[in-house]
Design an enzyme around this catalytic site. Structure first.
Site, PDB file in Angstrom:
ATOM      1  N   ALA A  66       1.286  -0.954  -0.007  1.00 31.63           N
ATOM      2  CA  ALA A  66      -0.450  -0.680   0.196  1.00 31.63           C
ATOM      3  C   ALA A  66       0.922   0.832   0.078  1.00 31.63           C
ATOM      4  O   ALA A  66       2.122   1.344   0.550  1.00 31.63           O
ATOM      5  CB  ALA A  66      -1.356   0.259   1.144  1.00 31.63           C
ATOM      6  N   GLY A 112      -0.830  -5.507   1.060  1.00 25.92           N
ATOM      7  CA  GLY A 112      -1.346  -5.044   0.572  1.00 25.92           C
ATOM      8  C   GLY A 112      -1.418  -5.930  -1.166  1.00 25.92           C
ATOM      9  O   GLY A 112      -2.280  -5.957  -1.540  1.00 25.92           O
ATOM     10  N   GLU A 115      -1.941  -9.976  -0.568  1.00 26.56           N
ATOM     11  CA  GLU A 115      -3.276  -9.650  -0.016  1.00 26.56           C
ATOM     12  C   GLU A 115      -4.286  -9.565  -1.193  1.00 26.56           C
ATOM     13  O   GLU A 115      -6.053 -10.008  -1.582  1.00 26.56           O
ATOM     14  CB  GLU A 115      -3.935  -8.389   0.628  1.00 26.56           C
ATOM     15  CG  GLU A 115      -3.695  -8.585   2.308  1.00 26.56           C
ATOM     16  CD  GLU A 115      -3.356  -7.347   3.398  1.00 26.56           C
ATOM     17  OE1 GLU A 115      -4.531  -7.508   4.321  1.00 26.56           O
ATOM     18  OE2 GLU A 115      -2.973  -5.644   2.984  1.00 26.56           O
ATOM     19  N   GLU A 135       3.494  -6.173   7.228  1.00 15.47           N
ATOM     20  CA  GLU A 135       2.919  -4.803   7.739  1.00 15.47           C
ATOM     21  C   GLU A 135       3.398  -4.710   9.615  1.00 15.47           C
ATOM     22  O   GLU A 135       3.960  -3.378  10.436  1.00 15.47           O
ATOM     23  CB  GLU A 135       1.543  -4.621   8.269  1.00 15.47           C
ATOM     24  CG  GLU A 135       1.075  -4.385   6.468  1.00 15.47           C
ATOM     25  CD  GLU A 135       1.092  -5.630   6.031  1.00 15.47           C
ATOM     26  OE1 GLU A 135       0.031  -5.500   4.559  1.00 15.47           O
ATOM     27  OE2 GLU A 135       1.896  -6.794   5.695  1.00 15.47           O
TER      28      GLU A 135
END
Length: 266
Positions: A66, A112, A115, A135
């Site tokens: 992200a 992300g 994910e 993360e």
């Protein structure tokens, strides 16, 4: 429809969405998430699209994570909204899409990015791919479904290790633990994705849509997946694809499924 951060190319009923932020290693920012939502929604509603391939531009990254600069100073409330909105718009949306989605993971798929790949219906990877959920090294946890989908794919113990160590695994290890289905060279990655997509398209996409719904139901809290399977199985009997498929079998010929998206919107 024109986009700033993604490219969409359709050919022979296969649509390829390419996340196109190479200078940012295709990191997901808010605009990219919204554009991906719009693209997936439009393709799912399009009768001419049978399979969607998702990949990243360049040879370094699928999605490197992200865009941290967007949320580094968020409050508790803002962080919660960020995760909830992202899951609603993109990650859960892709997982529950009736049109098959193949993630072609080229290079880094981190945070992300992993994910997003896990939200696809299955994954293939280039042999230079690296995957992980880093993360906790930033003082946060995966917020786009990573703590849920990774254990479903690789098992609780392996998922805990990957999340706690914030480490990366390579493509071969990802295949060994069930995170990806196939590994190939970077040059052959999209060719393999298209080859698999072509195999999918030979079958009833109406039935595949029902199968996606039934499989996903097994992982939903409070939902009896067997009951969903029974319902979707029964629904198939009312489709033109079922009539064609069974007739073709009895007549010893290949089925020519009429398909169509009426089943998508029922």
């Amino acid at each position: 429809m024109s986009y700033e951060n993604i490219l969409v190319h359709a050919e022979n009923a296969i649509a390829t969405i390419t996340i196109n932020r190479p200078k940012k290693l295709n990191a997901l920012n808010s605009k990219t998430i919204h554009e991906l939502h719009d693209a997936f929604k439009a393709l799912d509603a399009d009768d001419t699209t049978k399979v969607i391939i998702l990949t990243g531009s360049g040879d370094k990254a699928f999605v490197a994570g992200a865009d941290i600069s967007e949320f580094a100073h968020f409050s508790v409330e803002e962080g919660g909204v960020l995760a909830a909105k992202g899951q609603e718009l993109l990650f859960d949306f892709v997982q529950n899409l009736g049109t098959p989605v193949i993630a072609a993971v080229n290079g880094f798929a981190l945070g992300g990015g992993l994910e997003l790949a896990m939200a696809a219906h299955f994954r293939i990877a280039s042999d230079n791919a690296k995957m992980g959920l880093p993360e906790v090294s930033l003082g946060v946890i995966p917020g786009y479904g990573g703590t849920q989908r990774l254990p479903q794919l690789v098992g609780k113990g392996k998922a805990m290790e990957m999340i706690m160590t914030a480490g990366m695994i390579d493509a071969q290890e990802a295949k060994a633990c069930g995170l990806v289905n196939h590994v190939t060279t970077p040059e052959e990655l999209l060719d393999l994705a298209n080859k698999i997509a072509s195999k999918i398209m030979r079958n009833s996409l109406v039935a595949i849509r029902g199968a996606i719904k039934a499989v996903n139901a097994n992982f939903e809290d409070g939902v009896n997946g067997y009951n969903v399977e029974i319902e979707e199985f029964g629904n198939c009997f009312g489709t033109e694809d079922f009539k064609e498929g069974t007739t073709a079998f009895l007549e010893k010929r290949k089925a020519a499924f009429p398909g169509g998206n009426s089943f998508k919107r029922r």
